[in-house]
Design a protein around this motif. Structure first.
Motif, short mmCIF file in Angstrom:
data_model
loop_
_atom_site.label_atom_id
_atom_site.label_comp_id
_atom_site.label_asym_id
_atom_site.label_seq_id
_atom_site.Cartn_x
_atom_site.Cartn_y
_atom_site.Cartn_z
N ARG A 133 18.46 33.60 3.36
CA ARG A 133 19.87 33.94 3.56
C ARG A 133 20.43 33.20 4.77
O ARG A 133 19.70 32.53 5.50
N ARG A 134 21.69 33.39 4.99
CA ARG A 134 22.40 32.76 6.09
C ARG A 134 22.05 33.41 7.42
O ARG A 134 21.85 34.63 7.49
N ASP B 10 24.05 28.16 6.45
CA ASP B 10 23.59 28.62 5.14
C ASP B 10 22.31 27.91 4.73
O ASP B 10 22.13 26.73 5.06
N ASN C 15 20.34 26.17 1.52
CA ASN C 15 20.87 25.46 0.36
C ASN C 15 19.75 25.17 -0.62
O ASN C 15 18.57 25.42 -0.33
N THR D 260 24.73 33.41 0.93
CA THR D 260 25.36 32.32 1.67
C THR D 260 26.78 32.72 2.01
O THR D 260 27.40 33.54 1.32
N HIS E 271 31.72 33.30 0.18
CA HIS E 271 30.48 34.07 0.34
C HIS E 271 29.98 34.50 -1.03
O HIS E 271 30.74 34.56 -2.00
#
Length: 640
Positions: free
Chosen positions: A234-235, A240, A242, A280, A289
């Motif tokens: 997760r962010r 973020d 990817n 993200t 989001h």
């Protein structure tokens, strides 16, 4: 884990917003102490008969005999850490749900291992997702005696040694164990906590090294069947993760690296479990989001060095949503939670976010999908949440889904999400009690008809991707060294042949359809960089440079230098190759069979693909000034 009782997935731009995001805590329920007493449990059913190791056939996990092995699992958490990140790390009040796990699986202070395993069998599960932290691997201090009160034989052991004992007890009792790297630090997950990514608190190299260490450690235990690479990527505050950008936050690349290293350096028998990206963006109205989960795999899927070891996974909780972090108050957006969706809407979202991977057969991304976390509290009174739990367990039952409930073990009066709860005297409470409302849905899930018995072998379809470097998935080719130094190389897994190419040369498709492993046992291979193997009168792509395999050979790989085709890699077949050939052009449009399997293996690119009863024997490209010098045509020849 369902941490948005404590801010799960919430990743805002400021820590202040994070600290203000809260959700309800665990609620104790009243159970019949006599019914849950240690001496009153029913005899555990016999362990399910199955033969390790596990592998995959299409959407199914199968055992060594080719029989379906449905992952009916639960998460025995604790070894990933329970400290919430504030206050004293030793104070129970600063642990998740007031439960100090001491960095080992919960419940060992309250019930003996044999008793716990009997209760697990009574639930009907056959497998355990067993979280750990990287910090647990390296911890050297023994756990306190209080952590293992009910298991005095574990006194004086380090957290890793306790983990060893738990793994051994589980597998000797017939359970399949899937190791799960849940956190880096021994801390409750999953907000902005230093555990957002596999490399948030350590390097990717260290993370992969730890995985090789763990896979080797249990390589002698065949019922340790899987490596679940990382939990809920997760962010963090600024960045973020990817799927495929090739940078330090590329989860696709990191999972590929770790999975291949585990299979090639440590234990080739393990399933490699890759969870989709969990979050993200910034969960504030007006900002991008959401929860990508497995959606990126449609266009970029993993091909491991062992082609039938990949399992994808995803997590679903009612209080989160496709674009909802699960937060309440500040940080809560106006997006729907999963529990706000109608039954039909929920089912469509489940398919769009995850189950297309298993429901669409014969695609490069086709694999089993394991919902490795879902759950709800026994004390939940909300109608929407209860309805969601019934709907999602119905979906799992009706669609024969592999699953793992979160969590398995907790303390009575502390965590009512757990399937089983134990008080300080070892009395058991939970979903096996008649008073637990979750029991109806759980029983339907566990008893619904499911596929059993032999699963026929299915053709493999796998993508090669050289977006950011080599993708050499043949262990036989790797053993021979770098066959085209300086070029980006792609080679099919052992047992498969190249059957499709994209015009840019970045992506390709491999398969074993129609023939199985076509390659001879000879270790020879030919790197083709010119037209010396094009026979006289055999110009199948006039005006184009042709890289053609020698007679009796077929394509398993290729290379490129920038946009220019560089070389073809050919190997001899184990049976005579002959048959008519044809030129498949794809420099101006797609050219694939009308019923082509494999799916869109080069999204956004023109593609060429041989038919299922053909093999690729050559690649043509142009060197004309101003023209794309990527692959323009394939020579496809009939198999005998």
């Amino acid at each position: 884990m369902p941490t948005l009782r404590f801010g799960k997935y919430l990743t805002l731009a400021t820590a202040a917003l994070l600290l203000l995001a809260t959700a309800p805590g665990a609620v104790a329920t009243t159970s019949d102490p006599a019914g849950g007493a240690q001496g009153a449990s029913a005899a555990a059913p016999a362990a399910e008969a199955w033969q390790p190791p596990l592998s995959t056939r299409g959407r199914y996990v199968v055992d060594a005999d080719g029989d379906r092995f449905r992952l009916k699992s639960a998460n025995w958490d604790g070894a990933q850490g329970s400290w919430t990140g504030s206050g004293s790390a030793d104070d129970p009040a600063d642990q998740h749900a007031g439960q100090n796990s001491y960095g080992i699986p919960l419940g060992l202070d309250r019930a003996s291992l044999p008793r716990l395993l009997d209760d697990f069998h009574e639930l009907g599960i056959n497998s355990i997702r067993l979280p750990f932290s990287n910090a647990m691997i390296h911890a050297t201090a023994p756990v306190p005696d209080a952590a293992v009160t009910a298991n005095p034989g574990l006194r004086g052991k380090t957290p890793l040694q306790v983990y060893d004992a738990v793994v051994s007890a589980l597998t000797r009792s017939g359970f399949a164990v899937i190791l799960n790297n849940h956190t880096n630090t021994s801390r409750w997950c999953c907000g902005v906590d230093g555990n957002e990514r596999w490399n948030s608190s350590q390097s990717t190299q260290q993370w992969a090294d730890d995985w090789v260490f763990m896979a080797r450690r249990y390589a002698g235990d065949p019922r340790v069947v899987g490596a679940d690479l990382y939990n809920e990527v997760r962010r963090d505050v600024l960045d973020d993760p990817n799927w495929g950008l090739g940078d330090a936050h590329d989860w696709y690349a990191a999972a590929q690296l770790a999975g291949d290293r585990i299979l090639s350096e440590a234990n080739s028998n393990l399933l490699i479990v890759i969870e989709g990206i969990n979050w993200t963006g910034i969960p504030v109205d007006g900002f991008a989001h959401g929860r990508p989960t497995l959606t990126p795999a449609r266009n970029l899927s993993h091909t491991l060095v062992a082609a039938h070891k990949l399992v994808y996974s995803a997590h679903f909780y009612g209080y989160t949503g496709p674009n909802h972090s699960g937060a309440t108050g500040i940080g809560e957006t106006h997006d729907a939670r999963y529990q706000d969706l109608t039954r039909d809407q929920l089912y469509q979202v489940l398919n769009d976010q995850a189950f297309f991977v298993s429901s669409e057969a014969n695609r490069h991304f086709t694999a089993p999908v394991w919902i490795s976390e879902f759950g709800i509290g026994a004390g939940e009174t909300g109608a929407a949440a209860r309805t969601w739990f019934g709907n999602i367990t119905d979906y799992f039952a009706d669609h024969d889904v592999d699953f793992a409930y979160w969590p398995l073990v907790g303390w009575e009066g502390h965590d009512d999400w757990s399937l089983l709860r134990y008080d300080t005297s070892g009395n058991r409470y939970g979903i096996l009690d008649g008073s637990d409302w979750r029991g109806t849905a759980w029983n339907r899930l566990m008893t619904a008809p499911a596929r059993t018995g032999s699963v026929p072998a299915v053709p493999g379809w796998h993508m090669l991707a050289t977006d950011h470097g080599d993708h050499v998935q043949s262990l036989r080719v790797r053993a021979g060294g770098d066959w085209n130094p300086g070029a980006s190389k792609a080679v099919c897994p052992d047992g498969e042949r190249l059957i499709g190419l994209g015009h840019s040369g970045v992506r390709a498709l491999c398969t074993d359809v129609s023939t199985g492993d076509l390659r001879s046992s000879a270790g020879t291979q030919t790197v083709v960089t010119d037209e010396r193997h094009v026979p006289a009168g055999g110009d199948w792509a006039s005006g184009y440079t042709k890289l053609q395999c020698p007679a009796g050979n077929f394509l398993i790989g290729y290379s490129r230098r920038g946009g220019r085709t560089s070389a073809a890699l050919c190997v001899p077949a184990g049976t005579p190759l002959a048959g008519a050939g044809r030129t498949v052009w794809f420099d101006r449009s797609d050219n694939r069979p009308a019923d082509a399997a494999g799916g869109d293996f080069a999204n956004g690119d023109y593609k060429g693909q041989c038919a299922d009863d053909e093999y690729a024997a050559g690649i043509a490209f142009t060197t004309r000034f101003g023209a794309s010098q990527g692959p323009a045509a394939l020579l496809c020849r009939k198999l005998n």
